[in-house]
Write a protein that holds these residues in place. Structure first.
Motif, PDB file in Angstrom:
ATOM      1  N   SER A  44     -15.169  11.136   5.576  1.00 31.53           N
ATOM      2  CA  SER A  44     -16.055  10.605   6.617  1.00 31.53           C
ATOM      3  C   SER A  44     -15.454   9.404   7.356  1.00 31.53           C
ATOM      4  CB  SER A  44     -17.423  10.244   6.051  1.00 31.53           C
ATOM      5  OG  SER A  44     -17.321   9.164   5.165  1.00 31.53           O
ATOM      6  N   CYS A  93     -24.827  15.437   7.408  1.00 24.89           N
ATOM      7  CA  CYS A  93     -23.813  14.496   7.884  1.00 24.89           C
ATOM      8  C   CYS A  93     -23.271  14.930   9.243  1.00 24.89           C
ATOM      9  CB  CYS A  93     -22.681  14.397   6.873  1.00 24.89           C
ATOM     10  SG  CYS A  93     -21.425  13.204   7.344  1.00 24.89           S
ATOM     11  N   HIS A  95     -20.488  13.686  10.709  1.00 26.52           N
ATOM     12  CA  HIS A  95     -19.028  13.621  10.845  1.00 26.52           C
ATOM     13  C   HIS A  95     -18.481  15.041  10.966  1.00 26.52           C
ATOM     14  CE1 HIS A  95     -14.800  13.027   9.844  1.00 26.52           C
ATOM     15  NE2 HIS A  95     -14.988  11.773  10.247  1.00 26.52           N
TER      16      HIS A  95
END
Length: 122
Positions: A44, A93, A95
């Protein structure tokens, strides 16, 4: 050196195409399911691969970048089901590469290909 620092060093090795198999083996030997958060964090914190390139034609760095993503995925695959269960909290997430490592770790169709890239390390 802690695991986060070792993963940064591993990334540098991958993008420079100067990978020490012994160094990777030492990472494999110490990683366990308690390190899942550190593994996800290692991905990340990555920028776009172009940020690490010397020029527009730097295929070596881009190849190393994605091989590093595969290495993190292989670590997660090697940890098995306990790790994949812990990955569920990262499902949303944003990312761009975290969903990749989750998919690779959870979907057994990717396991053989990913692990074959590191057969001399695991």
């Amino acid at each position: 050196m802690n695991l986060s620092e070792e993963l940064k060093d591993a990334f540098d090795q991958f993008v420079s195409s100067q990978i020490s198999k012994d160094f990777l083996r030492s990472i494999v030997a110490k990683v366990d399911e308690r390190d899942v958060d550190i593994l996800v964090e290692a991905v990340s914190r990555l920028d776009d691969p172009s940020e690490y390139c010397q020029d527009d034609y730097d295929d070596k760095t881009v190849t190393g970048f994605f091989l590093y993503i595969d290495f993190i995925s292989a670590l997660l695959i090697n940890l098995g089901e306990p790790a994949t269960k812990l990955l569920s909290k990262y499902a949303g997430c944003k990312h761009p590469y975290v969903p990749w490592i989750i998919k690779y770790a959870e979907d057994s169709r990717f396991h053989n290909d990913i692990m074959a890239k590191f057969s001399d390390v695991f």
